[in-house]
Design a protein around this motif. Structure first.
Motif, PDB file in Angstrom:
ATOM      1  N   ASN A   1      10.623  23.539  32.019  1.00 46.95           N
ATOM      2  CA  ASN A   1      10.247  22.474  32.962  1.00 46.95           C
ATOM      3  C   ASN A   1       9.844  22.986  34.337  1.00 46.95           C
ATOM      4  OD1 ASN A   1      10.922  20.677  30.939  1.00 46.95           O
ATOM      5  ND2 ASN A   1      12.999  20.345  31.723  1.00 46.95           N
TER       6      ASN A   1
ATOM      7  N   ALA B   1       5.804  27.434  36.845  1.00 47.05           N
ATOM      8  CA  ALA B   1       4.717  27.165  37.792  1.00 47.05           C
ATOM      9  C   ALA B   1       3.610  28.197  37.690  1.00 47.05           C
ATOM     10  CB  ALA B   1       5.266  27.131  39.222  1.00 47.05           C
TER      11      ALA B   1
ATOM     12  N   GLN C   1       4.683  21.134  31.991  1.00 48.27           N
ATOM     13  CA  GLN C   1       4.018  22.083  32.872  1.00 48.27           C
ATOM     14  C   GLN C   1       2.722  22.615  32.274  1.00 48.27           C
ATOM     15  OE1 GLN C   1       6.070  20.963  35.360  1.00 48.27           O
ATOM     16  NE2 GLN C   1       5.498  22.955  36.198  1.00 48.27           N
TER      17      GLN C   1
ATOM     18  N   THR D   1      -0.684  21.591  33.519  1.00 45.84           N
ATOM     19  CA  THR D   1      -1.125  21.951  34.876  1.00 45.84           C
ATOM     20  C   THR D   1      -1.823  23.302  34.932  1.00 45.84           C
ATOM     21  OG1 THR D   1       0.963  23.052  35.447  1.00 45.84           O
ATOM     22  CG2 THR D   1       0.842  20.676  35.805  1.00 45.84           C
TER      23      THR D   1
END
Length: 877
Positions: A749, A752, A770, A773
């Motif tokens: 989760n 990045a 994620q 993204t």
């Protein structure tokens, strides 16, 4: 246990009183023993600070001293052993002091048998107290006058409640109560506190909620300390005014970090000597009445940015005030001429300092840091006869002339960091021979004639010269600084070798030589000392192996030797250092496989492991990863509060030092100025590791960054990596990984930064959380990946096709060249090759000259060999 280890944490007055006990048969003449003059019974035993170690046996002869009235074991080391239950046999005890003696476990119920106690001090951090023992003790101790229970945070072990009807509030003889640093449940101060009308000294911290109005009934208080409650403790304006009105005998008032949120009082008790109202959200205008309190010696109001006003010109005949701290407030004014300690930091003061302050003859400490003061530093700063500490850092002072600095035997601390000081290192500065602290970092100081002057700082403990323009070699006189604890020479231009005496400095705790031009081999650090906790030599030109003397650095927490030319195999023996948390070997010439250490507990506290940009080879060390216990989130671990690495030293200037680290995040070097306890990283990128990614990495559940890029790893991406639910950056690019991207990775989760580019992955890219993204560059160079965010649609080619492996590391030109190979170019090349091959095949059989064909092409390529791998160009950090 050695006396040396004991002296590391005990005070300097400790000595073994029991050492002389065998020298005389008369025990009444022994150190620490007091006898009744009439009958010879032992009635007093004072073994405070006696270097006692180990534990006390339940059958010790100590408990046969039935006439004993005083037992003082303060400041010893009992190895967190339990307080023996036999303590209850000493029923005649009136004074029992076990504070700071390093006992552990539960306070025994038998302690409540000591009903004659007048003084009880159990201030031992970590002792456990259950509610039944707490109430039983207080019920029986009807004569108690002094009670100190500073135990630390016990709420997570055995919750103890203090109710308004607790036996504590029936102790009518009590005049001193210390519940400092406890955390009872419920943690508010009970209303019953107002019934202890004979209290003279009250210290409470760790409580929260509203301070009851009943506390203002304690009119006999001489000292009240409710400080350091992190603003969880609330004091309303009515109660605050009632306290100041009723406490007519109060001399010491400390409410530091109590949330008062009221106007500053106009009148305070004339008996007050010490007032600490820092960080209390006070507001309003500071009036002259504060400075006219006849007995006031110390006033601290820092951190109240809503306070304003101009403090008046106070003359020595009107006040005893010796300490004034109004830092980070809106109060301003000229320097008072009668203050002994003056702190006015972070107040936006500007302009130069006055050139003449001849009236400041009583000044012992001057702190004007964190302002906008400019101009040159006047000579009076160095010439006041009693001045021992000067802090002018974080201003805009310029210049530091030799003639300004006066030889001052009383000056011990000088902080001039973060200014605009320029010019050569002043020769007169080395004449301040009694200095213990010198900080002139982040300036523009240079060196005259290419070298530093010979140091004469025989008492120096702290030397911070970082971020200047100092160059040349270090003077050998640095070896005379036998008391040096912190040495920071980072971000300068020093060169040549480092004096080997740094390895024998007994007190050296922090050594930072980052970003210089030092050469030669690393000095034999810890050769005769084990005090080093931080060693940073990153960004120099050190060569040779890692010195084996580091094995003796048993307190080492940070070792950063990155960006040098060290040539060695993996120093697995460092795993025996049980306190090591940061190990950075990046960008050197380390080579060979990652071997495991032979001890049972190997790298147990390691949280940052960076071996990137080296020549390591072999398979990834699954067994080594299994030793990283600090990267495994333990059950019940508190992850809500971010903490930072700090020195264990008690000296404030060492505790203020913060370890930093440079990590590669999203392809860029990011320098973290502080290392948090959640920064758990493994970076093995830019090496020659082979084989598969170990599934055991899934056990490192607190891992924050994992970088295995630019290696020769093969096989599938383990789906178990999806269990790393705290991972924020994952880079597996530039390897030879095959198969599909596991759907399980979408469980991460917090992910990045994600890079799987330049592998041989196939199939659709997973979606969710994620993964939605990430852009194209996370997947580029995988010829058979399909689906968003890529433009290639799934089902348009044979997804079972796996391209031939490419070299894992190429130079910049090759990287660009291979990046141009898309599936379209491969189809075109394949078609062209098919046509040419068919034509050549027909010619061979038409003219029946295969030998000519072979010799023709052999002549074109007579020396074809496989291109050797090139090392990726390193970037110095």
């Amino acid at each position: 246990m050695s006396k040396e280890y004991f002296s590391y944490w005990s005070d300097g007055d400790s000595f073994p009183k029991t050492k002389s006990w065998n020298e005389s048969r008369d025990c009444c003449s022994w150190d620490g023993v007091t006898c009744d003059l009439l009958n010879g019974h032992v009635i007093g035993l004072d073994l405070s600070s006696s270097l006692l170690c180990g534990s006390i046996h339940p059958n010790s002869s100590l408990f046969q001293l039935h006439h004993l009235q005083t037992l003082n074991l303060y400041n010893n080391l009992f190895n967190y052993s339990s307080i023996p239950h036999s303590i209850g046999q000493l029923t005649n005890l009136r004074h029992l002091n076990l504070s700071h003696s390093h006992f552990g476990g539960k306070i025994p119920t038998e302690n409540s048998y000591l009903s004659n106690l007048v003084l009880l001090d159990l201030s031992v951090y970590g002792l456990q107290l259950d509610e039944r023992t707490f109430e039983t003790m207080l019920h029986n101790f009807t004569n108690l006058e002094v009670l100190a229970l500073s135990l630390g945070d016990i709420s997570s072990l055995i919750p103890v409640s203090i109710h308004p009807n607790s036996s504590l509030f029936q102790l009518h003889h009590l005049h001193t109560l210390n519940l400092d640093n406890n955390y009872f449940y419920p943690s508010s101060i009970p209303n019953g506190i107002g019934r202890l009308r004979n209290l003279r000294h009250l210290k409470l911290s760790g409580f929260d909620g509203k301070i009851p109005t009943e506390i203002s009934y304690l009119s006999n208080l001489v000292s009240l300390d409710l400080s350091y409650s992190y603003k969880f403790l609330q004091l309303d304006e009515i109660t605050f005014e009632a306290m100041l009105h009723n406490f007519t005998n109060l001399e010491i008032l400390s409410l530091w970090y109590v949330n008062i949120s009221s106007p500053i009082p106009v009148n305070i008790s004339s008996s007050l000597r010490y007032v600490d109202l820092a960080h209390t959200n006070l507001r309003g205008v500071l009036t002259e009445s504060f400075f006219l309190v006849p007995n006031l010696e110390s006033l601290k109001l820092s951190g109240n940015d809503l306070l304003k006003g101009v403090f008046p010109k106070i003359h020595r005949s009107n006040t005893l005030l010796m300490e004034l701290d109004i830092s980070s407030t809106g109060i301003s004014g000229e320097l008072p001429d009668s203050i002994g300690t003056f702190r006015l930091t972070n107040n936006s003061l500007s302009g130069p300092l006055p050139s003449n302050q001849s009236m400041l003859q009583k000044l012992t400490e001057l702190n004007l840091s964190y302002n906008s003061l400019n101009g040159t530093i006047p000579s009076w700063v160095f010439s006041l006869p009693l001045l021992s500490s000067v802090s002018l850092q974080h201003n805009r002072f310029r210049g530091l002339a030799d003639e300004v600095i006066k030889t001052n035997p009383t000056l011990k601390e000088l902080h001039l960091s973060n200014n605009h000081l320029s010019g050569s290192f002043p020769q007169s500065l080395v004449n301040l021979t009694n200095l213990e602290t010198l900080g002139i970092s982040s300036n523009n100081i240079t060196i005259d004639e290419g070298h530093l002057p010979q140091f004469r700082y025989y008492n120096l403990q702290y030397l911070d010269l970082k971020f200047n323009f100092l160059q040349g070699s270090l003077p050998l006189s640095i070896c005379n600084m036998r008391k040096l604890i912190l040495l920071d020479l980072s971000h300068n231009y020093f060169s040549d070798s480092v004096p080997h005496c740094l390895g024998i400095m007994a007190s050296l705790t922090v050594l930072n030589l980052r970003k210089n031009n030092f050469t030669g081999s690393l000095p034999p650090l810890c050769a005769q000392s084990t005090s080093l906790s931080t060693i940073v030599v990153n960004g120099n030109r050190f060569e040779g192996p890692v010195p084996v003397s580091l094995l003796k650095c048993d307190r080492l927490e940070v070792l950063d030797v990155g960006n040098n030319v060290i040539n060695d195999t993996f120093p697995a023996w460092l795993g025996t250092l049980q306190e090591l948390q940061v190990l950075i070997l990046k960008s050197n010439k380390f080579h060979g496989p990652i071997s495991t250490c032979q001890t049972k507990f190997c790298f147990p506290k390691l949280r940052i492991f960076d071996l990137s940009h080296n020549d390591f080879s072999g398979s990834l060390p699954a067994k080594v990863f299994g030793n990283f216990k600090a990267m495994i989130k333990l059950d019940g671990e508190d992850t809500g509060n971010i903490k930072y690495m700090e020195s264990m030293s008690n000296l404030p200037f060492v505790r203020s030092y913060e370890d930093s680290v440079s990590l590669v995040i999203k392809g860029q070097d990011i320098e973290l100025e502080r290392i948090s306890t959640i920064t758990t990283t493994i970076d093995l990128s830019n090496n020659h590791f082979e084989g598969v990614i170990p599934k055991t990495l899934k056990d490192l559940s607190s891992l924050w960054l994992l970088n295995l890029s630019h290696n020769n790893l093969i096989g599938h991406i383990p789906m178990e990596l999806g269990q790393l639910n705290t991972l924020e950056a994952l880079d597996l690019s530039w390897n030879r990984l095959t198969g599909k991207i596991p759907q399980e990775l979408t469980r991460m989760n917090f992910l990045a930064v994600f890079n799987l580019s330049q592998n041989h992955l196939i199939g659709p890219i997973p979606h969710g959380l994620q993964f939605n993204t990430f852009e194209n560059d996370s997947y580029g160079g995988n010829l058979d990946l399909c689906g968003p965010p890529l433009s290639k649609q799934c089902g348009t080619s044979d997804s079972s096709h796996v391209p031939q492996p490419l070299e894992s590391e190429e130079d910049e030109g090759e990287t660009y060249f291979f990046s141009g190979f898309t599936w379209e170019s491969i189809v075109i090349g394949y078609s062209f090759g098919l046509v040419v091959g068919t034509v050549m095949w027909s010619l061979m059989f038409k003219y029946r000259k295969p030998k000519w064909f072979v010799e023709f092409f052999d002549g074109l390529m007579p020396h074809k060999r496989r291109r050797p791998k090139k090392r990726a160009q390193r970037r110095r950090t």
